[in-house]
Write a protein that holds these residues in place. Structure first.
Motif, mmCIF file in Angstrom:
data_model
loop_
_atom_site.group_PDB
_atom_site.id
_atom_site.type_symbol
_atom_site.label_atom_id
_atom_site.label_comp_id
_atom_site.label_asym_id
_atom_site.label_seq_id
_atom_site.Cartn_x
_atom_site.Cartn_y
_atom_site.Cartn_z
ATOM 1 N N ASP A 46 0.816 -1.215 0.000
ATOM 2 C CA ASP A 46 0.000 0.000 0.000
ATOM 3 C C ASP A 46 0.850 1.265 0.000
ATOM 4 O O ASP A 46 0.365 2.335 0.341
ATOM 5 C CB ASP A 46 -0.918 0.018 1.225
ATOM 6 N N ASP A 47 2.121 1.165 -0.342
ATOM 7 C CA ASP A 47 3.028 2.299 -0.418
ATOM 8 C C ASP A 47 3.311 2.957 0.928
ATOM 9 O O ASP A 47 3.601 4.148 0.990
ATOM 10 C CB ASP A 47 2.522 3.360 -1.407
ATOM 11 N N VAL A 48 3.223 2.206 2.007
ATOM 12 C CA VAL A 48 3.665 2.726 3.294
ATOM 13 C C VAL A 48 5.176 2.823 3.199
ATOM 14 O O VAL A 48 5.850 1.870 2.811
ATOM 15 C CB VAL A 48 3.246 1.796 4.454
ATOM 16 N N GLU A 49 5.712 3.985 3.499
ATOM 17 C CA GLU A 49 7.148 4.200 3.366
ATOM 18 C C GLU A 49 7.949 3.256 4.248
ATOM 19 O O GLU A 49 8.917 2.669 3.819
ATOM 20 C CB GLU A 49 7.492 5.654 3.700
ATOM 21 N N GLU A 50 7.545 3.155 5.502
ATOM 22 C CA GLU A 50 8.251 2.270 6.415
ATOM 23 C C GLU A 50 7.463 2.145 7.699
ATOM 24 O O GLU A 50 6.531 2.898 7.949
ATOM 25 C CB GLU A 50 9.665 2.768 6.708
ATOM 26 N N VAL A 51 7.838 1.163 8.493
ATOM 27 C CA VAL A 51 7.286 0.994 9.823
ATOM 28 C C VAL A 51 8.372 1.457 10.791
ATOM 29 O O VAL A 51 9.501 0.974 10.730
ATOM 30 C CB VAL A 51 6.894 -0.473 10.091
ATOM 31 N N VAL A 52 8.027 2.405 11.640
ATOM 32 C CA VAL A 52 8.983 2.968 12.584
ATOM 33 C C VAL A 52 8.672 2.419 13.971
ATOM 34 O O VAL A 52 7.556 2.573 14.469
ATOM 35 C CB VAL A 52 8.913 4.515 12.597
ATOM 36 N N LEU A 53 9.653 1.767 14.580
ATOM 37 C CA LEU A 53 9.526 1.278 15.947
ATOM 38 C C LEU A 53 10.192 2.284 16.869
ATOM 39 O O LEU A 53 11.275 2.776 16.570
ATOM 40 C CB LEU A 53 10.206 -0.082 16.091
ATOM 41 N N GLY A 54 9.531 2.591 17.971
ATOM 42 C CA GLY A 54 10.108 3.556 18.901
ATOM 43 C C GLY A 54 9.478 3.447 20.272
ATOM 44 O O GLY A 54 8.661 2.564 20.526
ATOM 45 N N VAL A 55 9.865 4.372 21.124
ATOM 46 C CA VAL A 55 9.344 4.411 22.489
ATOM 47 C C VAL A 55 8.703 5.778 22.695
ATOM 48 O O VAL A 55 9.334 6.809 22.446
ATOM 49 C CB VAL A 55 10.470 4.177 23.527
ATOM 50 N N CYS A 114 4.751 6.909 7.185
ATOM 51 C CA CYS A 114 5.224 5.820 8.036
ATOM 52 C C CYS A 114 4.145 5.367 9.012
ATOM 53 O O CYS A 114 3.345 6.161 9.486
ATOM 54 C CB CYS A 114 6.434 6.266 8.854
ATOM 55 N N VAL A 115 4.149 4.082 9.308
ATOM 56 C CA VAL A 115 3.343 3.527 10.387
ATOM 57 C C VAL A 115 4.233 3.521 11.621
ATOM 58 O O VAL A 115 5.394 3.105 11.553
ATOM 59 C CB VAL A 115 2.868 2.099 10.058
ATOM 60 N N LEU A 116 3.711 3.993 12.748
ATOM 61 C CA LEU A 116 4.474 4.032 13.989
ATOM 62 C C LEU A 116 3.999 2.926 14.920
ATOM 63 O O LEU A 116 2.791 2.746 15.108
ATOM 64 C CB LEU A 116 4.279 5.373 14.699
ATOM 65 N N VAL A 117 4.924 2.192 15.499
ATOM 66 C CA VAL A 117 4.638 1.215 16.544
ATOM 67 C C VAL A 117 5.487 1.650 17.728
ATOM 68 O O VAL A 117 6.706 1.463 17.737
ATOM 69 C CB VAL A 117 4.972 -0.228 16.096
#
Length: 111
Positions: free
Chosen positions: A35-44, A62-65
């Motif tokens: 779906d052309d999501v640039e990236e998944v960003v993992l963070g706190v 970006c999707v953030l987790v």
């Protein structure tokens, strides 16, 4: 649409019978890539990163987790409202805040 649920269990030991299936998470990440999501960003989400930085990541697609360190309402106060106002979808799940940019759906049908 997902939402921040401050009453959701924050740790696996506090489960209402839900289990985290990482195989499905990997499939979801593959779907985001299609779906052309640039990236998944993992963070706190602990207050160390300014809210504008997280908002910028969403604007880039970006999707953030984000693992929530501390009180969800306190940590997300400067981020959640503006993110929703910009069309993002937010969901609190097992101690994580998942934020998807506009146009990316968080499918919660298996929860």
């Amino acid at each position: 649409m997902g939402s921040i649920d401050a009453d959701a269990p924050a740790t696996p030991g506090m489960s209402d019978g839900f289990s985290l299936d990482l195989r499905n998470a990997e499939e979801q990440i593959d779907e985001w890539a299609e779906d052309d999501v640039e990236e998944v960003v993992l963070g706190v989400l602990d207050g160390a990163t300014p809210a504008e930085e997280w908002l910028s990541e969403l604007e880039r697609g970006c999707v953030l987790v984000l693992a929530v360190a501390g009180d969800l309402d306190e940590r997300a106060a400067g981020f959640a409202g503006p993110a929703k106002d910009r069309g993002a979808t937010l969901m609190h799940f097992r101690g994580f805040l998942v934020a998807a940019p506009p146009g990316v759906t968080l499918d919660t049908s298996r929860l």
